[in-house]
Scaffold this active site. Structure first.
Site, mmCIF file in Angstrom:
data_model
loop_
_atom_site.group_PDB
_atom_site.id
_atom_site.type_symbol
_atom_site.label_atom_id
_atom_site.label_comp_id
_atom_site.label_asym_id
_atom_site.label_seq_id
_atom_site.Cartn_x
_atom_site.Cartn_y
_atom_site.Cartn_z
ATOM 1 N N TYR A 316 -2.433 -4.834 6.756
ATOM 2 C CA TYR A 316 -3.812 -4.968 6.293
ATOM 3 C C TYR A 316 -4.427 -6.330 6.593
ATOM 4 O O TYR A 316 -5.634 -6.468 6.642
ATOM 5 C CB TYR A 316 -3.857 -4.794 4.765
ATOM 6 N N THR A 352 -2.324 3.278 11.211
ATOM 7 C CA THR A 352 -2.736 2.256 10.258
ATOM 8 C C THR A 352 -1.901 2.339 8.991
ATOM 9 O O THR A 352 -1.303 3.373 8.681
ATOM 10 C CB THR A 352 -4.208 2.415 9.835
ATOM 11 N N ASP A 353 -1.862 1.255 8.244
ATOM 12 C CA ASP A 353 -1.354 1.330 6.888
ATOM 13 C C ASP A 353 -2.339 2.168 6.059
ATOM 14 O O ASP A 353 -3.423 2.525 6.526
ATOM 15 C CB ASP A 353 -1.180 -0.075 6.302
ATOM 16 N N TRP A 354 -1.971 2.463 4.831
ATOM 17 C CA TRP A 354 -2.702 3.469 4.053
ATOM 18 C C TRP A 354 -4.003 2.913 3.475
ATOM 19 O O TRP A 354 -4.028 1.867 2.839
ATOM 20 C CB TRP A 354 -1.797 3.972 2.942
#
Length: 638
Positions: A316, A352-354
């Site tokens: 992020y 992507t991360d969440w």
């Protein structure tokens, strides 16, 4: 040094880079799939009464991918580019009932996401017991098989095999319980790490989990960071060795029907967070590189590329001052296309991360999307920027309609989507999911009950124990001969080793288990309050009580380290000091009483003061002044 790989590379290179129900086998990940003639009773996934190229297991993967891609609608392509959570109930059902509680109650059912959103990638957080888990997995695959093209589902998971305190390590119910990755690094044995991953692979495959949202190869160079517990520590070379062995254990030499695909994270290294504040949350302050050490954090990823990791997850954070744009990694074209795709030639899946696109309503507060640096963009424009950066898939999101609209409005081309969907389809074909996505339920129960797997995990908890102090060689203690006072230890377990007394003044020896200190950030976000942020030293009443015990009776201190701890007074007053990286009371006591030996070495240094912590550089390893215990320190029994 500021990097701008996009400008450094030739334009042509840049344009090229952007332009039937039986179980899966659980033998070695390196066992090659055996090609056979097209079966008479093939899986007619698109229900057209003939054997399509994508349904033919004898055809090359790329031919199968191209055939299926040509049959997919825009909506089906968009749906494939999203992965989000789903649930399986305790009875193995996948519908919502009165018994569906907690997070599951807030999630859509798998069928709603598959049929309504064309999604076919999901991750599981909470999971039921083995039989129900395997049953529910098969039910999800049956829903997918009944769709227009029968594209199978890929189930992903965070780590499930650790005796862990980490919120990022799922409950290990039914799975073998090993020390945490920090413990594997403390042991430093590549063969053990590969054995761990191979056993975890077999357990994952048995219940249908075919993608690992790990390993986490970030370097723990900022000791206050809340996510150190999932790493292999702060040394790049040690982490690289562990990462390569880990990926090979899960995937084998190449991805195949016996593999679990690894999504290595968090590119290009999430460790150097300013003040250790994690970028899951708006109070983060970005990633900083005061030691100009950006490239050091790439070393573990280079090892992951050598091991052919199937996927990569950026973090992020904002790599402050490292690229032309101060935007988060997944939005950052210089990082994803310039560095990852072009320099490292990575053509696997980038996810992507969440939660980068949409805000989350948590009832009492709104958890903003992790769109750091692009907060002012609309959700639609965020999606476009991520795709333009070179990413293939959106984690923790279920908004494929935004991708569809971007294409329909002429802001994205369907050809660009095809690049990402091709990568995602390739992985499903390589894993053998199109040929047989189902598992045998009773086989799954058998695999997860394997006593050898459980014994290996328990042995790792003991081996990872790290002996830091042993005055007069007090350890190992002699079992059965001492009066013991215990704190934070199950007295019933301790009674197997000596006589447990209630008053420390009556004891010959005290044994106390501690956890590395942490102090929650003041925030209305309940998830943020559970992160282990803040100072690394004990304070106030808690510290006074610990030191009082140490001064009352000779004491063996065991401290669980999910981050470095600042414990000079505790170290000075303890008779013996041990560190663990995820261990049961029995494991700790076995080491204290000599039934097992401590084999660990610290995977990070333990600073001598909080002042030293604040003065160290976030991106540089083992650089605090006069550490209490240096990186790599560890004593042994003679």
């Amino acid at each position: 040094m500021k990097i701008n790989y996009t400008r450094q590379l030739p334009l042509a290179l840049l344009l090229t880079a952007m332009a039937c129900n039986s179980s899966q086998p659980t033998g070695s990940a390196d066992t090659p799939a055996t090609a056979a003639a097209a079966p008479a009773n093939y899986r007619d996934l698109n229900k057209n009464g003939r054997l399509d190229v994508y349904e033919d297991s004898t055809r090359p993967v790329e031919e199968r991918v191209s055939d299926l891609l040509a049959q997919m609608t825009l909506e089906e392509k968009a749906g494939m580019m999203f992965i989000n959570g789903t649930f399986i109930n305790a009875d193995g059902s996948i519908v919502k009932t009165a018994e569906t509680k907690g997070m599951a109650a807030r999630l859509p059912t798998a069928e709603e996401s598959i049929t309504g959103k064309h999604m076919n990638h999901f991750n599981l957080w909470d999971a039921p017991a083995t039989r129900a888990l395997a049953t529910g997995y098969n039910a999800i695959q049956k829903v997918a098989e009944n769709t227009r093209l029968g594209i199978p589902v890929t189930i992903a998971s965070d780590p499930r095999n650790h005796f862990s305190e980490s919120i990022f390590s799922m409950a290990a119910d039914g799975f073998s319980q090993w020390c945490e990755p920090l413990g594997l690094a403390a042991i430093g044995d590549e063969e053990l790490t590969r054995q761990f991953a191979d056993i975890a692979r077999q357990e994952y495959i048995a219940v249908g989990m075919r993608e690992a949202l790990h390993p986490q190869v970030d370097l723990a160079t900022e000791p206050r960071w809340a996510r150190i517990g999932g790493t292999f520590g702060e040394d790049a070379q040690l982490t690289a060795r562990m990462a390569k062995a880990y990926i090979l254990g899960f995937q084998g030499e190449e991805l195949g029907p016996n593999s679990v695909a690894c999504m290595t994270k968090h590119f290009s290294g999430g460790g150097p967070q300013k003040e250790g504040l994690d970028p899951h949350f708006e109070f983060q302050k970005g990633q900083v590189y005061p030691g100009n050490n950006f490239d050091y954090h790439l070393i573990p990823f280079e090892a992951a590329f050598e091991a052919n990791t199937a996927a990569i997850m950026p973090y992020y954070g904002v790599p402050t001052g490292q690229t032309e744009e101060n935007v988060a990694f997944a939005y950052n074209k210089a990082i994803i296309t310039g560095l990852l795709r072009n320099k490292y030639k990575f053509d696997g899946v980038v996810c992507t991360d969440w939660g980068l696109i949409t805000d989350v309503n948590m009832g009492t507060t709104i958890w903003p999307a992790r769109a750091w640096g692009v907060e002012s963009l609309s959700e639609e424009d965020r999606v476009k920027k991520v795709i333009d950066a070179g990413v293939d898939q959106f984690g923790g999101e279920s908004v494929p309609e935004l991708v569809v609209k971007l294409v329909q409005d002429g802001k994205l081309t369907e050809a660009r989507l095809d690049e990402s969907v091709r990568r995602l389809l390739r992985q499903k074909f390589q894993l053998g999911l199109f040929d047989n996505p189902y598992v045998e339920v009773e086989k799954a129960v058998e695999v997860l009950r394997n006593p050898a797997f459980k014994a290996a995990g328990e042995a790792s908890q003991r081996r990872a124990m790290t002996l830091l102090k042993n005055d007069n060689k007090v350890l190992p203690l002699q079992p059965g001969k001492l009066k013991l006072y215990v704190k934070n230890v199950d007295p019933k377990v301790a009674a197997l080793y000596g006589t447990v007394v209630e008053n420390p003044k009556e004891a010959d020896m005290a044994i106390i288990r501690l956890k590395a200190p942490w102090y929650p950030v003041e925030t209305k976000n309940p998830f943020a309050r559970s992160f282990h942020h803040g100072d690394l030293d004990f304070k106030g009443k808690e510290k006074v009580e610990i030191l009082q015990l140490l001064k009352t009776v000779p004491t063996v201190v065991d401290i669980y380290l999910d981050r470095p701890a600042v414990i000079p007074e505790i170290s000075r007053n303890a008779k013996s000091l041990l560190a663990d990286f995820g261990a049961s009371d029995a494991a700790v006591l076995d080491v204290i009483f000599g039934k097992a030996k401590p084999e660990g070495n610290l995977p990070f240094e333990l600073p001598s003061s909080m002042e030293a912590v604040r003065n160290q550089k976030e991106d540089v390893p083992y650089d605090s002044k006069d550490p209490l215990y240096k990186f790599g320190f560890g004593l042994r029994y003679e």
